[in-house]
Design a protein around this motif. Structure first.
Motif, PDB file in Angstrom:
ATOM      1  N   THR A  92       0.835  -0.929   0.025  1.00  0.00           N
ATOM      2  CA  THR A  92      -0.363   0.028   0.177  1.00  0.00           C
ATOM      3  C   THR A  92       1.173   1.642   0.113  1.00  0.00           C
ATOM      4  N   ARG A  93       2.041   1.215   0.874  1.00  0.00           N
ATOM      5  CA  ARG A  93       3.487   2.216   0.732  1.00  0.00           C
ATOM      6  C   ARG A  93       3.568   2.240  -0.403  1.00  0.00           C
ATOM      7  N   THR A  94       3.520   1.693  -0.951  1.00  0.00           N
ATOM      8  CA  THR A  94       4.553   1.410  -2.448  1.00  0.00           C
ATOM      9  C   THR A  94       3.529   1.933  -3.334  1.00  0.00           C
ATOM     10  N   LEU A  95       2.273   1.396  -3.456  1.00  0.00           N
ATOM     11  CA  LEU A  95       1.188   2.720  -3.998  1.00  0.00           C
ATOM     12  C   LEU A  95       1.308   3.403  -4.781  1.00  0.00           C
ATOM     13  N   LEU A  96       1.471   4.263  -3.172  1.00  0.00           N
ATOM     14  CA  LEU A  96       0.970   5.343  -2.538  1.00  0.00           C
ATOM     15  C   LEU A  96       1.541   6.748  -3.179  1.00  0.00           C
ATOM     16  N   ILE A  97       3.121   6.452  -3.208  1.00  0.00           N
ATOM     17  CA  ILE A  97       4.645   6.583  -2.817  1.00  0.00           C
ATOM     18  C   ILE A  97       4.437   6.693  -4.517  1.00  0.00           C
ATOM     19  N   HIS A  98       4.306   6.126  -5.319  1.00  0.00           N
ATOM     20  CA  HIS A  98       4.334   6.105  -6.516  1.00  0.00           C
ATOM     21  C   HIS A  98       2.710   6.831  -7.275  1.00  0.00           C
ATOM     22  N   ALA A  99       2.172   7.039  -6.556  1.00  0.00           N
ATOM     23  CA  ALA A  99       0.629   7.639  -6.784  1.00  0.00           C
ATOM     24  C   ALA A  99       1.421   9.338  -6.196  1.00  0.00           C
ATOM     25  N   GLY A 100       2.258   9.440  -5.580  1.00  0.00           N
ATOM     26  CA  GLY A 100       2.809  10.437  -5.541  1.00  0.00           C
ATOM     27  C   GLY A 100       2.689  11.420  -3.483  1.00  0.00           C
ATOM     28  N   TYR A 101       2.019  10.039  -2.895  1.00  0.00           N
ATOM     29  CA  TYR A 101       1.304  10.313  -1.613  1.00  0.00           C
ATOM     30  C   TYR A 101       2.924   9.932  -1.042  1.00  0.00           C
ATOM     31  N   ARG A 102       4.008  11.021  -0.683  1.00  0.00           N
ATOM     32  CA  ARG A 102       4.567  10.383   0.639  1.00  0.00           C
ATOM     33  C   ARG A 102       4.969  10.829   1.431  1.00  0.00           C
ATOM     34  N   SER A 103       3.421  11.062   2.124  1.00  0.00           N
ATOM     35  CA  SER A 103       3.660  11.810   3.589  1.00  0.00           C
ATOM     36  C   SER A 103       3.554  10.287   4.450  1.00  0.00           C
ATOM     37  N   PRO A 104       4.567  10.875   5.659  1.00  0.00           N
ATOM     38  CA  PRO A 104       4.209   9.447   6.900  1.00  0.00           C
ATOM     39  C   PRO A 104       3.026   8.705   7.333  1.00  0.00           C
ATOM     40  N   ALA A 105       1.757   9.738   6.597  1.00  0.00           N
ATOM     41  CA  ALA A 105       0.695   9.141   7.564  1.00  0.00           C
ATOM     42  C   ALA A 105       0.033   8.853   6.796  1.00  0.00           C
ATOM     43  N   ALA A 106       0.481   8.952   4.928  1.00  0.00           N
ATOM     44  CA  ALA A 106      -0.513   8.953   3.587  1.00  0.00           C
ATOM     45  C   ALA A 106      -1.909   6.873   3.839  1.00  0.00           C
ATOM     46  N   VAL A 107      -0.134   6.668   4.515  1.00  0.00           N
ATOM     47  CA  VAL A 107      -1.293   4.992   4.902  1.00  0.00           C
ATOM     48  C   VAL A 107      -2.736   4.968   5.755  1.00  0.00           C
ATOM     49  N   GLY A 151     -18.257   2.616  -2.313  1.00  0.00           N
ATOM     50  CA  GLY A 151     -17.389   3.002  -1.344  1.00  0.00           C
ATOM     51  C   GLY A 151     -16.104   2.792  -0.726  1.00  0.00           C
ATOM     52  N   TRP A 152     -16.104   1.362  -0.989  1.00  0.00           N
ATOM     53  CA  TRP A 152     -14.515   0.972  -0.831  1.00  0.00           C
ATOM     54  C   TRP A 152     -13.928   0.493  -1.720  1.00  0.00           C
ATOM     55  N   LEU A 153     -14.377   0.481  -2.911  1.00  0.00           N
ATOM     56  CA  LEU A 153     -13.767   0.138  -4.257  1.00  0.00           C
ATOM     57  C   LEU A 153     -12.393   1.700  -4.685  1.00  0.00           C
ATOM     58  N   ALA A 154     -13.863   2.914  -4.341  1.00  0.00           N
ATOM     59  CA  ALA A 154     -13.524   3.917  -5.136  1.00  0.00           C
ATOM     60  C   ALA A 154     -12.327   4.945  -4.497  1.00  0.00           C
ATOM     61  N   PRO A 155     -11.553   5.040  -4.052  1.00  0.00           N
ATOM     62  CA  PRO A 155     -10.683   5.461  -2.827  1.00  0.00           C
ATOM     63  C   PRO A 155      -9.028   4.926  -3.544  1.00  0.00           C
ATOM     64  N   ALA A 156      -9.095   2.262  -3.605  1.00  0.00           N
ATOM     65  CA  ALA A 156      -8.525   2.310  -4.164  1.00  0.00           C
ATOM     66  C   ALA A 156      -8.544   2.468  -5.801  1.00  0.00           C
ATOM     67  N   ILE A 157      -9.340   2.953  -6.400  1.00  0.00           N
ATOM     68  CA  ILE A 157      -9.663   3.333  -8.257  1.00  0.00           C
ATOM     69  C   ILE A 157      -9.149   4.459  -8.452  1.00  0.00           C
ATOM     70  N   TYR A 158      -9.449   5.656  -7.783  1.00  0.00           N
ATOM     71  CA  TYR A 158      -8.639   6.439  -7.669  1.00  0.00           C
ATOM     72  C   TYR A 158      -7.019   6.861  -7.273  1.00  0.00           C
ATOM     73  N   VAL A 159      -6.848   6.277  -6.824  1.00  0.00           N
ATOM     74  CA  VAL A 159      -5.317   6.021  -6.057  1.00  0.00           C
ATOM     75  C   VAL A 159      -4.457   5.585  -7.273  1.00  0.00           C
ATOM     76  N   SER A 160      -4.743   4.557  -7.825  1.00  0.00           N
ATOM     77  CA  SER A 160      -4.836   3.488  -9.068  1.00  0.00           C
ATOM     78  C   SER A 160      -4.721   4.382 -10.091  1.00  0.00           C
ATOM     79  N   ALA A 161      -5.576   5.017 -10.738  1.00  0.00           N
ATOM     80  CA  ALA A 161      -5.813   5.897 -11.248  1.00  0.00           C
ATOM     81  C   ALA A 161      -4.839   7.042 -11.335  1.00  0.00           C
ATOM     82  N   ARG A 162      -4.831   7.491 -10.633  1.00  0.00           N
ATOM     83  CA  ARG A 162      -3.504   8.700 -10.016  1.00  0.00           C
ATOM     84  C   ARG A 162      -2.205   7.725  -9.912  1.00  0.00           C
ATOM     85  N   ARG A 163      -1.559   7.051 -10.043  1.00  0.00           N
ATOM     86  CA  ARG A 163      -0.412   6.176 -10.354  1.00  0.00           C
ATOM     87  C   ARG A 163       0.062   6.154 -11.781  1.00  0.00           C
ATOM     88  N   GLN A 164      -1.248   5.490 -12.229  1.00  0.00           N
ATOM     89  CA  GLN A 164      -1.188   5.515 -13.762  1.00  0.00           C
ATOM     90  C   GLN A 164      -0.751   6.588 -14.848  1.00  0.00           C
TER      91      GLN A 164
END
Length: 320
Positions: A92-107, A151-164
């Motif tokens: 999850t942290r790797t996915l968020l870092i690739h999407a541009g979220y590097r905050s320690p509390a991003a996860v 509601g459960w999948l929307a944040p994951a889809i948004y982060v994946s699209a932002r990463r792509q």
């Protein structure tokens, strides 16, 4: 309220028991909600707990940009669902870092949003259900489950699209940065100064890659070796092309060869790979067009070409 009470009455079959269950559910929901809010607010108001949260989040003595109470509350909620991994970075942290979220509390924020989004969607659907006429119990349950799933999948889809999207922008900007780096190195600049100059030149046109290169330059200034800083760049971006560049630069520094020559050779190879990739995609176009032609164009063609003849045949047989 009457609509929810009628739904419970359909399932139970006893009006008195349905009212009792409905009242108990409302009471428990209110108690749990109030208790949760009280515990979170008390935890945030406690100076010791707030200081510990700020230290864990990366804030030291300087708290001019301290997070808000809402952000700390979301972090507390998400902290309960984060696996404690000490030796390796979580997926999850790797996915968020690739999407541009590097905050320690991003996860923590990510899991908090994934937890609260289904509850918010369920609340909205419960408010909308009474407005739907002739709604059956099975359809109502299906809509509730569908809302929770969205509601459960929307944040994951948004982060994946932002990463792509971010990976695509970095991949498009990388050849230009490589060419500028070759020019800077061959002009006499060292590798750290070349990276710094390229980040300054690309700050307007390609801010994502410029920020990553500026971070690499900051790590080098802090004492991290150039190869290690570039490896971290490859881990943050997730691009295999940068990993190949890091390997070549590490070998060049190790064996004492020219960094400028290494960068120029890699730039030429990278251009060749991009050309081959474009040719490969162009060769696949013919195969990919088969399905649109079969399912979209050919039915219309047969309808226009054979339709009048079929109508004429029906007219002739109708007269008989």
């Amino acid at each position: 309220m009457d609509y929810l009470l009628s739904l419970i009455n359909r399932v139970v079959g006893n009006e008195a028991l349905a009212r009792l269950l409905f009242s108990a559910a409302i009471g428990l929901s209110v108690v749990f909600a109030v208790a949760t809010l009280v515990l979170l607010v008390m935890g945030l108001q406690d100076p010791v707990q707030r200081r510990l949260l700020l230290i864990k989040r990366g804030h030291g003595a300087v708290t001019r940009e301290a997070p808000s109470n809402l952000q700390l509350m979301l972090e507390q909620v998400g902290q309960r669902f984060v696996a404690q991994e000490q030796d390796q970075v979580s997926a999850t942290r790797t996915l968020l870092i690739h999407a541009g979220y590097r905050s320690p509390a991003a996860v923590q924020m990510y899991w908090a949003l994934r937890l609260l989004s289904p509850l918010l969607m369920l609340g909205l659907v419960v408010l909308v259900l009474p407005l739907i006429p002739k709604l059956s119990l099975l359809l109502g349950i299906f809509l509730l489950v569908l809302a929770a799933g969205i509601g459960w999948l929307a944040p994951a889809i948004y982060v994946s699209a932002r990463r792509q999207a971010r990976t695509t922008r970095l991949l498009v900007a990388f050849p230009d940065a490589l060419d500028l780096m070759v020019v800077c190195v061959e002009s006499g600049l060292a590798l750290p100064q070349a990276i710094e100059r390229v980040s300054e030149e690309m700050a307007v046109s390609q801010p994502d890659l410029a920020l990553e290169l500026a971070l690499v330059n900051s790590e080098i200034r802090a004492g991290i070796p150039s190869t290690e800083a570039l490896k971290r760049l490859a881990d943050r971006t997730g691009l295999e092309d940068i990993r190949g560049l890091v390997s070549l630069l590490a070998q060049s520094i190790r064996f004492g060869t020219s960094v400028g020559t290494t960068l120029r050779i890699y730039a030429e190879e990278f251009r060749d790979r991009r050309t081959q990739l474009a040719e490969e995609k162009a060769a696949k176009v013919g195969t990919k067009l088969i399905f649109p032609l079969i399912f979209c164009l050919w039915p219309s063609f047969f309808l226009v070409a054979i339709g009048p003849a079929i109508i004429g045949v029906f007219k002739v047989f109708g007269k008989l």
